[in-house]
Design a protein around this motif. Structure first.
Motif, PDB file in Angstrom:
ATOM      1  N   SER A 151     -32.934  -7.603 -31.023  1.00  0.00           N
ATOM      2  CA  SER A 151     -32.344  -8.073 -32.272  1.00  0.00           C
ATOM      3  C   SER A 151     -33.166  -9.241 -32.777  1.00  0.00           C
ATOM      4  O   SER A 151     -33.154 -10.314 -32.159  1.00  0.00           O
ATOM      5  CB  SER A 151     -30.892  -8.510 -32.066  1.00  0.00           C
ATOM      6  N   PRO A 152     -33.917  -9.074 -33.864  1.00  0.00           N
ATOM      7  CA  PRO A 152     -34.703 -10.206 -34.389  1.00  0.00           C
ATOM      8  C   PRO A 152     -33.835 -11.416 -34.711  1.00  0.00           C
ATOM      9  O   PRO A 152     -34.331 -12.543 -34.707  1.00  0.00           O
ATOM     10  CB  PRO A 152     -35.348  -9.625 -35.647  1.00  0.00           C
ATOM     11  N   ALA A 153     -32.550 -11.181 -34.998  1.00  0.00           N
ATOM     12  CA  ALA A 153     -31.610 -12.282 -35.223  1.00  0.00           C
ATOM     13  C   ALA A 153     -30.817 -12.506 -33.950  1.00  0.00           C
ATOM     14  O   ALA A 153     -30.180 -11.579 -33.442  1.00  0.00           O
ATOM     15  CB  ALA A 153     -30.675 -11.944 -36.376  1.00  0.00           C
ATOM     16  N   LEU A 154     -30.858 -13.725 -33.420  1.00  0.00           N
ATOM     17  CA  LEU A 154     -30.105 -14.043 -32.207  1.00  0.00           C
ATOM     18  C   LEU A 154     -28.897 -14.901 -32.563  1.00  0.00           C
ATOM     19  O   LEU A 154     -28.546 -15.061 -33.727  1.00  0.00           O
ATOM     20  CB  LEU A 154     -31.022 -14.724 -31.195  1.00  0.00           C
ATOM     21  N   ALA A 155     -28.239 -15.444 -31.552  1.00  0.00           N
ATOM     22  CA  ALA A 155     -26.918 -16.053 -31.752  1.00  0.00           C
ATOM     23  C   ALA A 155     -26.930 -17.162 -32.790  1.00  0.00           C
ATOM     24  O   ALA A 155     -25.968 -17.327 -33.548  1.00  0.00           O
ATOM     25  CB  ALA A 155     -26.398 -16.587 -30.423  1.00  0.00           C
ATOM     26  N   ALA A 156     -28.010 -17.942 -32.842  1.00  0.00           N
ATOM     27  CA  ALA A 156     -28.039 -19.080 -33.762  1.00  0.00           C
ATOM     28  C   ALA A 156     -27.931 -18.644 -35.220  1.00  0.00           C
ATOM     29  O   ALA A 156     -27.434 -19.385 -36.063  1.00  0.00           O
ATOM     30  CB  ALA A 156     -29.317 -19.891 -33.559  1.00  0.00           C
ATOM     31  N   SER A 157     -28.383 -17.423 -35.522  1.00  0.00           N
ATOM     32  CA  SER A 157     -28.349 -16.958 -36.908  1.00  0.00           C
ATOM     33  C   SER A 157     -26.950 -16.539 -37.336  1.00  0.00           C
ATOM     34  O   SER A 157     -26.616 -16.572 -38.513  1.00  0.00           O
ATOM     35  CB  SER A 157     -29.305 -15.779 -37.093  1.00  0.00           C
ATOM     36  N   ASN A 158     -26.132 -16.087 -36.369  1.00  0.00           N
ATOM     37  CA  ASN A 158     -24.744 -15.686 -36.643  1.00  0.00           C
ATOM     38  C   ASN A 158     -24.664 -14.728 -37.827  1.00  0.00           C
ATOM     39  O   ASN A 158     -23.790 -14.843 -38.683  1.00  0.00           O
ATOM     40  CB  ASN A 158     -23.877 -16.923 -36.903  1.00  0.00           C
ATOM     41  N   ASN A 159     -25.559 -13.732 -37.862  1.00  0.00           N
ATOM     42  CA  ASN A 159     -25.496 -12.766 -38.950  1.00  0.00           C
ATOM     43  C   ASN A 159     -25.043 -11.407 -38.438  1.00  0.00           C
ATOM     44  O   ASN A 159     -24.688 -11.249 -37.266  1.00  0.00           O
ATOM     45  CB  ASN A 159     -26.840 -12.681 -39.683  1.00  0.00           C
ATOM     46  N   GLY A 160     -25.050 -10.409 -39.328  1.00  0.00           N
ATOM     47  CA  GLY A 160     -24.516  -9.112 -38.949  1.00  0.00           C
ATOM     48  C   GLY A 160     -25.286  -8.435 -37.838  1.00  0.00           C
ATOM     49  O   GLY A 160     -24.695  -7.803 -36.952  1.00  0.00           O
TER      50      GLY A 160
END
Length: 328
Positions: A15-24
């Motif tokens: 997932s290129p977005a990890l927890a800090a991003s809090n996105n979908g």
């Protein structure tokens, strides 16, 4: 001594977005890891680095996970790859980005997150595609005096089209009793953050709250009369599902990503980018109780699709099918 149980399959979720991003994308990766934990050793990473950390690769985002997909395919020519297509994949990158298209070609299975998601894929890709509708836990709260009438959730970026929300808020500001709007999401674009502050200054009924923890965001959605979701690009928005699971109707842009979740016959759509139509829909919702109840009933009919048990079965079946297809 009894035989030791066989080791669980190892799954790497990129997932290129990890927890800090809090996105979908992060919410999807985190939920799928929980679903797989009893049957697989599942780990979430920002990238697959080629260090043999998974027998199965599940990659979110064709373009942003392209390096991981390419490395995995080079290391394991027959290794199973599930590519989960996002909104920017489906409605932009696959048409314009060669690396995103290469990811599609490498995938053993292609996952779309709403029932219209495979419509634009080529025939060869559709054969490998399956729909896994995302889910959310149920959350119900009592409205409190400080709760906004409408809540919008999405980081400030062009795909989420906050400009249409701000324009609608300015149109509603002329009403004798303007509907209150709470807008949750971080300013990924500094100029859009400035625009959100300008909207607050000109529309006292509009509040931009910035990025909030997921639990607080869910409480805000559950306490609203309706969720407003004006996106121009969506692959299947978690916040729409969270609203429906909280018995909160949705006012959504008429795009495939929303229609694939709420149904083609849903009556709470407005044309994407049309602030006047959104403002009119919001006015109608707060003034016409029968219309509001009608949208709530339509959402209630879709709610069983968004229960965790159904998504859990589908995610586990995906991994099982991928492992079964690996040549011996």
């Amino acid at each position: 001594m009894p035989d030791a149980p066989p080791p669980m399959p190892r799954v790497c979720i990129v997932s290129p977005a990890l927890a800090a991003s809090n996105n979908g994308n992060w919410q999807t990766a985190s939920r799928w890891q929980r679903f797989l934990a009893p049957v697989c050793a599942a780990e979430i990473r920002a990238a697959w680095q080629g260090d043999d950390d998974g027998e199965v690769l599940i990659a979110l985002h064709a373009r942003r996970s392209a390096d991981s997909i390419e490395r995995f395919r080079e290391r394991w020519p027959d290794g199973p790859i599930a590519l989960v297509l996002t909104g920017t994949d489906l409605y932009r990158d696959l048409d314009s980005d060669a690396r995103a298209r290469h990811s599609l070609e490498c995938a053993s299975a292609i996952v779309v997150l709403h029932e219209r998601g495979a419509d634009g894929l080529d025939a060869a890709s559709r054969v490998r595609s399956r729909v896994i509708v995302q889910s959310a836990s149920a959350l119900f709260v009592q409205r409190s005096p400080g709760d906004a009438d409408f809540v919008a959730v999405g980081h400030l970026r062009p795909e989420k089209d906050p400009q249409t929300l701000w324009a609608a808020a300015r149109l509603l500001a002329a009403d004798a009793r303007p509907a209150t709007i709470a807008h949750i999401g971080g300013a990924l674009d500094a100029a859009l953050g400035d625009a959100a502050r300008a909207a607050m200054a000109s529309c006292p009924a509009y509040r931009w709250l910035g990025a909030l923890p997921h639990a607080r965001t869910r409480r805000a959605i559950a306490g609203a009369l309706a969720l407003v979701h004006p996106s121009r690009i969506e692959g299947g928005a978690n916040v729409v599902i969270e609203a429906v699971r909280s018995r909160v109707p949705v006012l959504a842009s008429r795009i495939d990503g929303n229609r694939g979740l709420l149904g083609a016959d849903y009556d709470g759509y407005f044309p994407a980018g049309d602030a006047a139509s959104l403002a009119a829909l919001m006015r109608r919702f707060v003034r016409d109780a029968a219309f509001a109840s009608h949208l709530a009933a339509q959402c209630a009919r879709r709610e069983p699709l968004f229960r965790p048990a159904a998504e859990r079965r589908a995610v586990r079946a995906l991994v099982s099918d991928l492992l079964a297809a690996v040549p011996l």
